[in-house]
Design an enzyme around this catalytic site. Structure first.
Site, short mmCIF file in Angstrom:
data_model
loop_
_atom_site.label_atom_id
_atom_site.label_comp_id
_atom_site.label_asym_id
_atom_site.label_seq_id
_atom_site.Cartn_x
_atom_site.Cartn_y
_atom_site.Cartn_z
N TYR A 36 32.81 -35.03 37.29
CA TYR A 36 31.34 -35.04 37.20
C TYR A 36 30.84 -36.46 36.91
O TYR A 36 29.90 -36.95 37.55
CB TYR A 36 30.89 -34.08 36.10
CG TYR A 36 29.39 -34.05 35.87
CD1 TYR A 36 28.58 -33.15 36.55
CD2 TYR A 36 28.78 -34.93 34.97
CE1 TYR A 36 27.21 -33.12 36.37
CE2 TYR A 36 27.41 -34.91 34.78
CZ TYR A 36 26.63 -34.00 35.46
OH TYR A 36 25.27 -33.99 35.27
N GLU A 112 13.38 -8.82 22.48
CA GLU A 112 14.08 -10.08 22.73
C GLU A 112 14.47 -10.72 21.40
O GLU A 112 13.89 -10.41 20.35
CB GLU A 112 13.18 -11.05 23.50
CG GLU A 112 12.64 -10.49 24.80
CD GLU A 112 11.54 -11.34 25.40
OE1 GLU A 112 11.07 -10.99 26.49
OE2 GLU A 112 11.14 -12.35 24.79
N LYS A 114 14.44 -13.74 18.73
CA LYS A 114 13.46 -14.76 18.36
C LYS A 114 14.22 -16.04 18.01
O LYS A 114 14.83 -16.15 16.95
CB LYS A 114 12.62 -14.28 17.16
CG LYS A 114 11.48 -15.21 16.82
CD LYS A 114 10.61 -14.60 15.72
CE LYS A 114 9.41 -15.50 15.43
NZ LYS A 114 9.79 -16.84 14.98
N ASP A 116 15.16 -19.78 16.96
CA ASP A 116 14.67 -20.63 15.89
C ASP A 116 14.70 -22.08 16.35
O ASP A 116 15.63 -22.83 16.07
CB ASP A 116 15.53 -20.44 14.64
CG ASP A 116 14.80 -20.90 13.38
OD1 ASP A 116 13.58 -21.15 13.47
OD2 ASP A 116 15.44 -20.99 12.32
N TYR A 223 11.25 -17.57 28.32
CA TYR A 223 11.08 -16.13 28.10
C TYR A 223 9.69 -15.57 28.43
O TYR A 223 9.40 -14.43 28.13
CB TYR A 223 11.42 -15.76 26.66
CG TYR A 223 10.82 -16.66 25.60
CD1 TYR A 223 9.44 -16.77 25.43
CD2 TYR A 223 11.65 -17.41 24.76
CE1 TYR A 223 8.90 -17.58 24.48
CE2 TYR A 223 11.11 -18.24 23.80
CZ TYR A 223 9.74 -18.31 23.66
OH TYR A 223 9.20 -19.13 22.70
N LYS A 310 10.70 -10.38 11.51
CA LYS A 310 11.49 -11.45 10.89
C LYS A 310 12.59 -10.84 10.03
O LYS A 310 12.33 -9.95 9.21
CB LYS A 310 10.59 -12.35 10.03
CG LYS A 310 9.46 -13.02 10.77
CD LYS A 310 9.94 -14.03 11.80
CE LYS A 310 10.43 -15.31 11.19
NZ LYS A 310 9.38 -16.18 10.65
N CYS A 404 -11.64 -24.00 -14.22
CA CYS A 404 -11.12 -24.82 -13.13
C CYS A 404 -10.32 -26.00 -13.69
O CYS A 404 -10.81 -26.72 -14.57
CB CYS A 404 -12.27 -25.34 -12.26
SG CYS A 404 -11.73 -26.46 -10.96
N CYS A 407 -12.54 -29.38 -12.66
CA CYS A 407 -13.91 -29.68 -13.13
C CYS A 407 -14.30 -28.87 -14.36
O CYS A 407 -15.43 -28.98 -14.84
CB CYS A 407 -14.92 -29.45 -12.00
SG CYS A 407 -15.07 -27.72 -11.49
N CYS A 422 -13.45 -21.16 -8.15
CA CYS A 422 -14.30 -22.09 -8.88
C CYS A 422 -15.63 -22.13 -8.13
O CYS A 422 -15.68 -22.52 -6.96
CB CYS A 422 -13.67 -23.49 -8.92
SG CYS A 422 -14.82 -24.75 -9.54
N CYS A 428 -17.04 -30.01 -7.49
CA CYS A 428 -15.61 -29.96 -7.81
C CYS A 428 -14.85 -30.84 -6.82
O CYS A 428 -14.88 -30.59 -5.60
CB CYS A 428 -15.13 -28.51 -7.71
SG CYS A 428 -13.39 -28.29 -8.16
#
Length: 677
Positions: A36, A112, A114, A116, A223, A310, A404, A407, A422, A428
């Site tokens: 090749y 199908e 999934k 990653d 896909y 998942k 908060c 503030c 808040c 803020c």
């Protein structure tokens, strides 16, 4: 002589392309690596000596270029939406039942794996790869064509009977063996290893020099097919046709017709996934029939005809050190756990979201507890449980704050909501900065060079207190100002120099051309996302008309409920908000859109639902005709619907609802007759 050279180049090109397909797509090499390489070197030599005979899709393009890539952005012809995620069989059942209610029973699904990796969209014209684009923000992505051409499982030129124009989508990933090899090489060269194969693939795809990316042997599964002239009406049929054109289509998919079959597929791959030579993190379930996919349609973010399951995330045990409280743009208070660093799913986890006070109470979280952490969707770390047996007897419960942290305003918790807020939205600091960050973001005004660090600096210096101040910035105000980042692990100085100053000012000037819908979204009106903003600007083509809209006018619009409508009314009832809009108008921002051209008022005060497929018009063409004649398009059948225009494969649920509500059901020919009266 020249003809002989041209013929030899053509012969070598065809032979090497076939060897690439056999090796990278079919996994059946037909030649030794040595043989090749010899053919490849011969072709490279001939192309160098006779560039006039070089095929633009020559296999020599697979080695990439040493020139730096500056990634331009391309708008997707079809938006690249994310899939909704589920984590239990019960949620899969809910999806299955929603589909059944909408379009009936006896539906085929394609299950199908999934993958990653990182999503990619490939466009082909007349059998040649035109461009490859990343997901980006779903509406536009980076043009990474030069880099993608180095991935040998992606065909540059197709074979067989393919459509003239189409898009095919898939996932670019790094095989596990290559991931290990790449990390070993990085460590040997003194570089930090990649945290996981997904990061390695995404980082490689964005490398500036395609020749460098070519050294990382990325792979790609395709896909999903899109286009005006698909070979068939079944997703699975289109996959097999695409395989015959030379694409690497996954082998591991299954057509299922019942929930038990779907569960069996999920459970099988939850156990078997660790035997695969690449990483998967779940299963994708799609309605097989394309007409039914169109019938089900989309939400603003996800298709209604597909969902992903998942697999359960990895879990790690560590100790709680403290709890911080973050303030978001809307005033929402989010508690965040600081943890003893721990390795989880290939990354070091130091912080985890606790979401709200109820979650803290449900966990019964105490100071210095030993906790279990997992990555929700394998992305955002979260605490799932506490090891009570390891708790110190004197440990005090974690108490949610009452004021908060930024503030000191007393917090409120609106009735029926989980989050504390808040209410000091006009003073803020994190809320003010959050509104500015939202305004300059990609889906809003998309101001180049205006990242979070720049917002922090300009806010700190008092140059930008609200979004209208952006348009008062000048070269003299910006040049030379600087700050050191607050990141303890990576402190660095940011300073406005000549180039960065001019880039920001150019980006601000360009933002004045942003469409009205983007500006409206950028204002940050509660509950008004990008899709709702487009709906509002379509109906109210100036900000003045929208600011005077009544509740009943707003709630008649598709996808605008009472909550959104009231939020719009409340926003414009505030004198400060109205003053802000006037300042932005004076700065030259676009607060109007062209009213749709209307040829008649034939359909005035009439609303239509379009369902199914048609012979004379596409669904979009029908909708435009309705709007041009004063009518309104809505997505669902209700008492407000005047007509259901029913084509072939109209969803039985819509037909049944129309009959129940006595909504008039008309065919395509009936519609044409109605139009021509």
């Amino acid at each position: 002589m020249n003809n002989d050279i041209k013929n030899r180049i053509t012969s070598l090109t065809q032979e090497l392309n076939q060897h690439n397909h056999s090796y990278y797509v079919l996994n059946k090499p037909t030649i030794s690596d040595y043989a090749y390489d010899a053919l490849m070197h011969e072709l490279m030599k001939l192309e160098k000596e006779h560039p006039e005979f070089k095929d633009p899709d020559s296999p020599t393009q697979r080695v990439g270029s040493d020139l730096s890539n500056d990634f331009e952005q391309i708008t997707h012809q079809y938006p690249m939406l994310s899939l909704g995620n589920t984590y239990s069989e019960g949620e899969i059942a809910d999806f299955y039942q929603r589909v059944s209610r909408a379009i009936g029973d006896n539906i085929e699904y394609v299950c199908e794996l999934k993958y990653d990796g990182t999503s990619i969209s490939l466009t082909y014209e007349n059998g040649r790869l035109k461009h490859a684009v990343t997901r980006g923000d779903g509406e536009k992505g980076d043009d990474v064509t030069a880099n993608v051409k180095t991935i040998k499982s992606i065909p540059l030129h197709l074979k067989g009977d393919y459509p003239a124009n189409f898009e095919i989508r898939g996932e670019i990933f790094m095989p596990l063996a290559e991931f290990i090899k790449t990390n070993q090489l990085r460590v040997a060269e003194g570089e930090a290893p990649f945290a996981n194969a997904r990061n390695a693939a995404a980082g490689s795809l964005k490398m500036k020099k395609s020749a460098e990316m070519a050294k990382r042997r990325l792979d790609c599964f395709l896909y999903y097919l899109l286009g005006p002239d698909l070979p068939g009406n079944l997703h699975s049929q289109n996959l097999e046709q695409a395989r015959s054109w030379g694409f690497k289509i996954p082998e591991h998919y299954k057509i299922c017709t019942s929930l038990p079959e779907i569960y069996t597929f999920i459970n099988h791959w939850d156990k078997e996934r660790h035997k695969l030579p690449f990483e998967i993190d779940g299963i994708v379930i799609k309605v097989n029939n394309i007409h039914l996919q169109n019938e089900l349609g989309y939400t603003a973010k996800t298709p209604r005809w597909a969902i992903s399951y998942k697999f359960k995330a990895e879990e790690a045990r560590t100790q709680l050190l403290s709890v911080d409280y973050q303030v978001g743009r809307s005033g929402r208070i989010t508690p965040v756990a600081n943890l003893e660093p721990v390795q989880l799913a290939g990354t070091t986890v130091k912080r985890a979201s606790l979401h709200n006070a109820d979650i803290i109470a449900q966990l019964d979280l105490h100071e210095n507890d030993w906790v279990y952490v997992e990555k929700g969707g394998e992305i955002i770390p979260k605490i799932t449980r506490v090891e009570v047996s390891a708790r110190h007897p004197m440990s005090a419960p974690v108490q949610f704050i009452s004021h908060c942290p930024q503030c000191n305003t007393p917090l409120i918790r609106p009735e029926g909501e989980a989050a504390h807020l808040c209410p000091n939205d006009k003073a803020c600091p994190p809320q003010l900065k959050g509104k500015i960050e939202h305004f300059v973001s990609r889906k809003a005004l998309d101001i180049d060079s205006f990242g979070e660090q720049v917002v922090d600096l300009l806010f700190e210096k008092g140059l930008v207190k609200d979004v209208s101040d952006i348009y008062d910035l000048s070269y003299d105000k910006l040049i030379g100002i600087n700050r050191v980042s607050d990141d303890e692990e990576n402190k660095r100085l940011f300073s406005f120099k000549e180039k960065s100053t001019q880039n920001l000012l150019d980006g601000i000037a360009q933002s004045k051309n942003a469409p009205y819908a983007n500006v409206l979204f950028g204002l940050g009106i509660k509950h008004v996302g990008a899709t709702v903003a487009k709906t509002l600007t379509k109906e109210f083509n100036t900000i003045d008309k929208l600011s005077q809209a009544k509740l009943e006018q707003l709630t008649t619009l598709d996808d605008i409920g009472p909550k959104v409508a009231q939020s719009v009314i409340d926003y414009f009832a505030d004198t400060d908000h109205r003053a802000l809009v006037e300042r932005l108008k004076a700065a030259g921002l676009n607060f109007k859109s062209e009213a749709p051209t209307q040829s008649s008022e034939k359909f005035k005060d009439q609303s239509f639902v379009i369902s199914g497929t048609f012979s004379a018009f596409s669904r979009d063409e029908l909708k435009k005709i309705i709007e041009r004649n004063g009518g309104k398009n809505i997505s669902g059948v209700s008492t407000k619907t005047s007509y259901l225009v029913a084509g072939e494969n109209t969803g039985p649920a819509k037909l049944a609802k129309a009959e129940k509500l006595k909504v008039k059901i008309i065919s395509e020919s009936d519609f044409i007759e109605l139009l021509e009266r």
